[in-house]
Enzyme design. Structure first.
Site: not given
Ligand code: DGY
Length: 446
Positions: A173, A362, A406
């Protein structure tokens, strides 16, 4: 939060029981949520990885995971990034925001990296169910429709490379690779309330400036009525992500073999034609000076040269079989060595030398277990077992010490993002069950 030095390794059986229990506790009836509060629905590439995790101890449940995801498939073949099987309040944006709340089941309007066909091929190779092919036939038919959608709607000019319109679709992302292209996306002018930062610390999640653009794009797709051509022509974010294209290439080859095995000769031929065209086209993303493939901003033709994990999926996609491939593979090994040496735990999703690196935020540097596994699978298949072992060992070391988070800091090993994470538990189960994909790329691409 714990750190890699602290706990004693529990016995293997106990570990396996712990990881299975995570999948069971995240099971909402035929699908697993990635992490109960942060992601309370079914995600696309999570489901594919989790199906392989389930198969290590419950094959019927593994196929259910796949079937539940494919129940969200659109008429045009698209398999969405999220299937909102049941309502939940702890996530934004929900189905109304996407404009897809009248679908049954509700979904998003974008997809995610298509690892599923590769996972399904692997699952078939390991199946103990004598009737597996009967169950597989509708699954493979849906996969063919999904892959057709990629090649038709996401490559309308027949370039051999598919585009993506949203960083969420790439799966990585807030990768620094998307910083430049995201500048062309206006920030949304409307108010919205994020939920993710109410569940995990904001320092682990994308910034507001990125979310403002993520939301703009969600609204843009809805306002275009999901019209493929309108979105292709008008989307301010339209990139060729090397990682997604590499994953699709591999999946096309695996799906062609599945089609052969199920007697779907025409579909197998069609997929091999797509594969051959994409294999030729992906060559254009190779950069000699960097010694790796890069992504591309198709709105202005600029290369996105950030040093991220993406390049190391080239082995998984079997890209080095052609003339000159050996030298390219050697150059890429040099990059991998450099990246691995630059942090305590591999594989950092962004090189620490990149100005966008952040070990906790992330996709800006943290280690992702499923990426480690996919890269390691490719390395093993291409006869590079030492680097593969390093990635597998680092993954298990991180998960054992910090817990099944995660993602993880490549420096401290700290567990980050959502806790009790399904695909992290799945990867641990897969690694504990033994390495090796159980499929041969040679056969896939013959
Ligand atoms: C999030 O909401 O972080 C997801 O990666 C979107 O799919």
């Amino acid at each position: 939060m714990t750190h890699p030095e602290s706990p004693v390794q529990p016995a293997r059986d106990q570990e396996i029981a712990q990881f299975r229990a995570i999948l069971r506790s995240n099971d909402r009836g035929g699908y697993a949520v990635p992490s109960s509060r942060l992601y309370p629905f079914q995600w696309n590439w999570d489901a594919a990885i989790n199906a392989v995790g389930w198969q290590t101890f419950d094959e019927d449940r593994a196929w259910q995971e796949v079937e539940s995801l494919l129940a969200g498939q659109w008429d045009n073949g698209m398999v969405p990034s999220i299937v909102f099987h049941k309502p939940a309040q702890s996530y934004f944006p929900g189905p109304q925001e996407w404009g897809c709340d009248d679908r049954q089941p509700p979904t998003t309007s974008i997809s995610q990296p298509p690892v599923l066909a590769t996972m399904v091929r692997r699952m078939r190779a390991r199946s103990v169910d004598p009737a597996v092919d009967a169950r597989l036939a509708p699954i493979v038919a849906r996969l063919v429709r999904w892959h057709r959608w990629w090649h038709r709607d996401r490559d309308p000019l027949h370039t051999g490379l598919v585009v993506t319109y949203h960083p969420w679709e790439t799966g990585s992302d807030n990768s620094p690779a998307w910083d430049e292209p995201l500048k062309a996306v206006p920030p949304t002018a409307r108010a919205y309330q994020r939920r993710d930062t109410g569940v995990v610390d904001g320092s682990m999640r994308p910034h507001k400036a990125e979310y403002d653009r993520f939301v703009y794009l969600v609204d843009f797709f809805r306002d275009c009525g999901f019209d493929a051509r309108k979105i292709y022509d008008g989307s301010p974010f339209r990139i060729v992500d090397f990682a997604l294209n590499a994953i699709l290439l591999r999946a096309d080859a695996d799906l062609a073999v599945l089609c052969d095995d199920l007697g779907m000769r025409d579909e197998a031929g069609e997929l091999r034609a797509c594969h051959a065209r994409s294999l030729a086209a992906i060559d254009s993303l190779w950069c000699d000076a960097l010694g790796r493939h890069v992504s591309l901003d198709t709105r202005n033709g600029r290369r996105l040269e950030q040093h991220t994990h993406a390049a190391y999926l080239a082995w998984y996609a079997n890209l080095f079989q052609r003339a000159g491939g050996t030298a390219r593979s050697a150059a890429l090994q040099g990059g991998l060595e450099d990246l691995l040496q630059s942090t305590r735990f591999g594989l950092a999703s962004t090189h620490p030398r990149d100005p966008g690196f952040d070990p906790r935020r992330y996709w800006r540097g943290s280690v992702w277990p499923h990426i480690n596994w996919l890269v390691a699978e490719g390395l093993s298949e291409q006869g590079l077992p030492v680097a593969a072992r390093r990635l597998r060992d680092d993954t298990l070391a991180l998960v054992r010490a910090a817990g099944p988070f995660e993602y993880f800091s490549p420096d401290s090993g700290e567990g980050l993002g959502g806790p009790d994470f399904s695909w992290t538990a799945s990867i641990a189960l897969i690694l504990l069950a033994g390495s090796g994909s159980g499929v041969s790329q040679g056969a896939a691409c013959a």
